[in-house]
Write an enzyme that holds these catalytic residues in place. Structure first.
Site, PDB file in Angstrom:
ATOM      1  N   ARG A   1     -10.858  37.181 -33.470  1.00  0.00           N
ATOM      2  CA  ARG A   1      -9.533  37.686 -33.143  1.00  0.00           C
ATOM      3  C   ARG A   1      -8.546  37.081 -34.138  1.00  0.00           C
ATOM      4  O   ARG A   1      -8.798  36.006 -34.699  1.00  0.00           O
ATOM      5  CB  ARG A   1      -9.135  37.294 -31.724  1.00  0.00           C
ATOM      6  CG  ARG A   1     -10.085  37.805 -30.625  1.00  0.00           C
ATOM      7  CD  ARG A   1      -9.642  37.308 -29.262  1.00  0.00           C
ATOM      8  NE  ARG A   1     -10.470  37.823 -28.175  1.00  0.00           N
ATOM      9  CZ  ARG A   1     -11.529  37.190 -27.662  1.00  0.00           C
ATOM     10  NH1 ARG A   1     -11.876  35.999 -28.130  1.00  0.00           N
ATOM     11  NH2 ARG A   1     -12.230  37.726 -26.675  1.00  0.00           N
TER      12      ARG A   1
ATOM     13  N   TYR B   1     -18.142  49.522 -27.786  1.00  0.00           N
ATOM     14  CA  TYR B   1     -18.575  49.735 -29.165  1.00  0.00           C
ATOM     15  C   TYR B   1     -19.773  50.667 -29.267  1.00  0.00           C
ATOM     16  O   TYR B   1     -20.015  51.260 -30.319  1.00  0.00           O
ATOM     17  CB  TYR B   1     -18.869  48.389 -29.839  1.00  0.00           C
ATOM     18  CG  TYR B   1     -17.616  47.578 -30.041  1.00  0.00           C
ATOM     19  CD1 TYR B   1     -16.694  47.932 -31.020  1.00  0.00           C
ATOM     20  CD2 TYR B   1     -17.316  46.492 -29.232  1.00  0.00           C
ATOM     21  CE1 TYR B   1     -15.521  47.217 -31.195  1.00  0.00           C
ATOM     22  CE2 TYR B   1     -16.153  45.763 -29.397  1.00  0.00           C
ATOM     23  CZ  TYR B   1     -15.250  46.135 -30.377  1.00  0.00           C
ATOM     24  OH  TYR B   1     -14.084  45.428 -30.533  1.00  0.00           O
TER      25      TYR B   1
ATOM     26  N   HIS C   1     -16.812  37.822 -25.487  1.00  0.00           N
ATOM     27  CA  HIS C   1     -16.448  38.597 -24.310  1.00  0.00           C
ATOM     28  C   HIS C   1     -17.080  37.963 -23.072  1.00  0.00           C
ATOM     29  O   HIS C   1     -18.268  37.665 -23.065  1.00  0.00           O
ATOM     30  CB  HIS C   1     -16.951  40.044 -24.430  1.00  0.00           C
ATOM     31  CG  HIS C   1     -16.188  40.860 -25.414  1.00  0.00           C
ATOM     32  ND1 HIS C   1     -16.675  42.033 -25.962  1.00  0.00           N
ATOM     33  CD2 HIS C   1     -14.949  40.691 -25.964  1.00  0.00           C
ATOM     34  CE1 HIS C   1     -15.780  42.541 -26.798  1.00  0.00           C
ATOM     35  NE2 HIS C   1     -14.732  41.744 -26.817  1.00  0.00           N
TER      36      HIS C   1
ATOM     37  N   LYS D   1     -10.309  32.976 -25.792  1.00  0.00           N
ATOM     38  CA  LYS D   1      -9.511  33.178 -24.585  1.00  0.00           C
ATOM     39  C   LYS D   1     -10.009  32.272 -23.466  1.00  0.00           C
ATOM     40  O   LYS D   1     -11.205  32.076 -23.299  1.00  0.00           O
ATOM     41  CB  LYS D   1      -9.587  34.641 -24.139  1.00  0.00           C
ATOM     42  CG  LYS D   1      -8.847  35.605 -25.059  1.00  0.00           C
ATOM     43  CD  LYS D   1      -8.860  37.008 -24.496  1.00  0.00           C
ATOM     44  CE  LYS D   1      -8.035  37.953 -25.368  1.00  0.00           C
ATOM     45  NZ  LYS D   1      -8.025  39.339 -24.833  1.00  0.00           N
TER      46      LYS D   1
ATOM     47  N   HIS E   1      -6.753  44.029 -35.136  1.00  0.00           N
ATOM     48  CA  HIS E   1      -8.152  43.716 -34.856  1.00  0.00           C
ATOM     49  C   HIS E   1      -9.124  44.710 -35.499  1.00  0.00           C
ATOM     50  O   HIS E   1     -10.289  44.775 -35.124  1.00  0.00           O
ATOM     51  CB  HIS E   1      -8.387  43.683 -33.348  1.00  0.00           C
ATOM     52  CG  HIS E   1      -7.799  42.476 -32.685  1.00  0.00           C
ATOM     53  ND1 HIS E   1      -7.934  41.200 -33.201  1.00  0.00           N
ATOM     54  CD2 HIS E   1      -7.064  42.344 -31.551  1.00  0.00           C
ATOM     55  CE1 HIS E   1      -7.315  40.338 -32.402  1.00  0.00           C
ATOM     56  NE2 HIS E   1      -6.776  41.002 -31.407  1.00  0.00           N
TER      57      HIS E   1
ATOM     58  N   ARG F   1     -12.213  43.076 -36.762  1.00  0.00           N
ATOM     59  CA  ARG F   1     -13.064  42.641 -35.653  1.00  0.00           C
ATOM     60  C   ARG F   1     -13.853  43.830 -35.103  1.00  0.00           C
ATOM     61  O   ARG F   1     -15.048  43.720 -34.819  1.00  0.00           O
ATOM     62  CB  ARG F   1     -12.189  42.020 -34.560  1.00  0.00           C
ATOM     63  CG  ARG F   1     -12.925  41.616 -33.278  1.00  0.00           C
ATOM     64  CD  ARG F   1     -11.945  40.850 -32.389  1.00  0.00           C
ATOM     65  NE  ARG F   1     -12.338  40.782 -30.987  1.00  0.00           N
ATOM     66  CZ  ARG F   1     -13.129  39.840 -30.468  1.00  0.00           C
ATOM     67  NH1 ARG F   1     -13.652  38.916 -31.254  1.00  0.00           N
ATOM     68  NH2 ARG F   1     -13.413  39.825 -29.183  1.00  0.00           N
TER      69      ARG F   1
END
Length: 300
Positions: free
Chosen positions: A151, A281, A272, A175, A246, A249
């Site tokens: 990120r 994706y 994630h 995160k 992003h 990414r």
């Protein structure tokens, strides 16, 4: 009690609570704060305050958002914010009724992330001038972001202690302050090593700073500055596609899937917490296959 809740510093306390308890990023917290402030402003215009809200008030606000063409995705985020806010109020015994309980979130279609083809990515990576310190730094940053699927916030926040050139890995704090080890890739490793040996000292300007990638002032680069650099190189490369902070990414994830990576591995690399987030994706890859089929098959 109502007089207290309406004060903006009370929203600040809620945001601080989220930061302390869950370690959410500044960007996420800023979004929550913005959502609450806008809702509070709308309530004031309608002679209401946050503590006296009823379900119908939230429904009316959702209707107002719809009439003003605000996206379903941002509305879903608002509902997530307001639910957490009122749950917090319940926990603190500030209210006895949660007005958001029976509110239904808007249905969201699958929003496919914009990506780049492998050839476009290669072209973008070739743009930074390797005869200038800025170009050397930008090359290292773009290579690392694409190679490791970082990120933007993760990229600009990397400290010297988080990289291991010998092992070719970078320790990322993502995160929720979750850490993960991500391989750098040969090209990214070479670019970072070259930056460290040929450019970083020039950015330091005899200062002390542990941040890996430095601005021209020797400080941590902002998200906006990095994104400006990416758009600059995309323009130089003649890339006309829509880009987001992003995009690289997304390209990392899409290209890995196209070359046979499994979802679980991709989930770990991207950081994630939920596999369903990674599954988006697979749709990108399928759409790309459909496009190739239509372009090249005689009966496409």
């Amino acid at each position: 009690m109502s007089e207290l809740i309406i004060k903006m510093d009370y929203i600040e306390q809620f945001i601080e609570h989220l930061w302390i308890e869950q370690g959410l990023s500044e960007n996420t917290l800023s979004s929550y704060k913005t959502d609450l402030k806008k809702f509070n402003d709308w309530l004031l215009l309608n002679k209401k305050i946050l503590s006296d809200v009823e379900s119908q008030d939230i429904q009316q606000y959702l209707s107002w958002r719809h009439k003003n063409n605000l996206s379903a995705r941002s509305t879903a985020r608002f509902l997530s914010t307001v639910r957490r806010f009122y749950q917090y109020c319940i926990q603190q015994n500030l209210i006895s009724y949660d007005p958001s309980v029976n509110i239904i979130s808007p249905k969201l279609g699958k929003s496919l992330p914009h990506s780049l083809t492998e050839s476009d990515t290669e072209l973008l990576l070739s743009m930074p001038d390797q005869d200038s310190s800025i170009g050397i730094r930008d090359k290292a940053m773009i290579e690392l972001m694409y190679s490791s699927g970082l990120r933007v916030t993760e990229l600009i926040s990397i400290e010297m202690s988080q990289i291991s050139l010998r092992q070719g890995v970078v320790r990322i704090v993502g995160k929720g302050n979750k850490e993960r080890l991500v391989p750098m890739g040969e090209m990214a490793l070479t670019a970072v090593e070259y930056y460290l040996s040929h450019a970083r000292l020039e950015f330091l300007k005899n200062q002390s700073n542990d941040i890996l990638f430095l601005s021209s002032r020797g400080q941590q680069m902002t998200r906006q500055t990095f994104w400006y650099r990416v758009k600059f190189y995309a323009s130089q490369a003649g890339i006309k596609k829509h880009l987001s902070p992003h995009t690289l990414r997304h390209a990392f994830a899409t290209h890995l899937l196209n070359h046979g990576a499994d979802l679980r591995t991709l989930q770990m690399l991207l950081g994630h917490s939920d596999l369903s987030t990674t599954q988006i994706y697979t749709y990108v890859a399928k759409e790309r296959l459909k496009q190739l089929h239509q372009e090249h098959h005689p009966r496409g």
